[in-house]
Write a protein that holds these residues in place. Structure first.
Motif, short mmCIF file in Angstrom:
data_model
loop_
_atom_site.label_atom_id
_atom_site.label_comp_id
_atom_site.label_asym_id
_atom_site.label_seq_id
_atom_site.Cartn_x
_atom_site.Cartn_y
_atom_site.Cartn_z
N TYR A 80 56.77 -44.56 3.66
CA TYR A 80 55.95 -43.94 4.69
C TYR A 80 54.49 -44.38 4.58
O TYR A 80 53.85 -44.70 5.57
N LYS A 81 53.99 -44.39 3.36
CA LYS A 81 52.59 -44.73 3.11
C LYS A 81 52.28 -46.17 3.51
O LYS A 81 51.21 -46.46 4.04
N HIS A 82 53.24 -47.08 3.25
CA HIS A 82 52.99 -48.51 3.47
C HIS A 82 53.78 -49.10 4.63
O HIS A 82 53.74 -50.30 4.85
N LYS A 83 54.52 -48.26 5.34
CA LYS A 83 55.28 -48.69 6.52
C LYS A 83 56.21 -49.86 6.21
O LYS A 83 56.17 -50.91 6.87
N VAL A 84 57.05 -49.67 5.18
CA VAL A 84 58.04 -50.68 4.79
C VAL A 84 59.42 -50.04 4.79
O VAL A 84 59.55 -48.82 4.78
N LYS A 85 60.46 -50.90 4.76
CA LYS A 85 61.83 -50.40 4.76
C LYS A 85 62.72 -51.40 4.02
O LYS A 85 62.29 -52.49 3.66
N THR A 86 63.97 -51.01 3.81
CA THR A 86 64.95 -51.89 3.18
C THR A 86 65.01 -53.21 3.93
O THR A 86 65.04 -53.24 5.16
N GLY A 87 64.99 -54.30 3.17
CA GLY A 87 65.02 -55.64 3.76
C GLY A 87 63.65 -56.28 3.86
O GLY A 87 63.54 -57.50 3.94
N ASP A 88 62.59 -55.47 3.85
CA ASP A 88 61.23 -56.00 3.90
C ASP A 88 60.87 -56.63 2.55
O ASP A 88 61.46 -56.32 1.52
N THR A 89 59.90 -57.50 2.58
CA THR A 89 59.37 -58.14 1.38
C THR A 89 57.94 -57.66 1.18
O THR A 89 57.16 -57.60 2.14
N GLN B 232 61.85 -58.38 -2.60
CA GLN B 232 62.56 -57.82 -1.46
C GLN B 232 63.01 -56.40 -1.78
O GLN B 232 63.55 -56.14 -2.86
N ILE B 233 62.80 -55.49 -0.84
CA ILE B 233 63.23 -54.10 -1.00
C ILE B 233 64.72 -54.02 -0.69
O ILE B 233 65.14 -54.32 0.43
N VAL B 234 65.53 -53.64 -1.70
CA VAL B 234 66.98 -53.58 -1.50
C VAL B 234 67.46 -52.18 -1.18
O VAL B 234 68.59 -52.01 -0.68
N ASP B 235 66.64 -51.17 -1.44
CA ASP B 235 66.99 -49.80 -1.05
C ASP B 235 65.79 -48.89 -1.29
O ASP B 235 64.80 -49.31 -1.88
N VAL B 236 65.92 -47.67 -0.79
CA VAL B 236 64.85 -46.68 -0.90
C VAL B 236 65.39 -45.48 -1.65
O VAL B 236 66.42 -44.91 -1.29
#
Length: 104
Positions: free
Chosen positions: A67-76, A89-93
């Motif tokens: 939420y703070k950085h506006k990122v999600k799974t799959g983003d780098t 790479q973000i693989v999960d939250v």
């Protein structure tokens, strides 16, 4: 000590990400794999998520971080590590629940 099944070492460092404070942490994946159930947005089993971490530039991030950085799974995301930049790479939250709070 009686009643202690495992001890997980947590290493945490305060860093700056996109000009805001963040915590970079690492844990022993063997302990996490053995004693944690899925607390990931994807709902995938913990072992499946953790298999994507070892030996790769993959990470999991906390729900508040997304939420703070506006990122999600799959983003780098790119982190400054000393003088070098490294991409992950973000693989999960990881979702923080009452059951998981304080057990990491």
């Amino acid at each position: 000590m009686p009643g202690i099944a495992a001890v997980d070492r947590l290493r945490a460092y305060e860093i700056s990400y996109n000009g805001m404070p963040a915590t970079l942490a690492s844990v022993d994946l063997r302990v996490l794999r053995a004693y944690r159930k899925s607390d990931f947005f994807s709902g995938r089993p913990t072992s499946e998520v953790l298999d994507q971490l070892r030996g790769k530039n993959n990470i999991i991030v906390s729900e508040p971080f997304t939420y703070k950085h506006k990122v999600k799974t799959g983003d780098t995301i790119t982190l400054a590590l000393g003088e070098a930049l490294a991409s992950f790479q973000i693989v999960d939250v990881f979702t923080i629940t009452r059951a998981s709070a304080g057990t990491f």
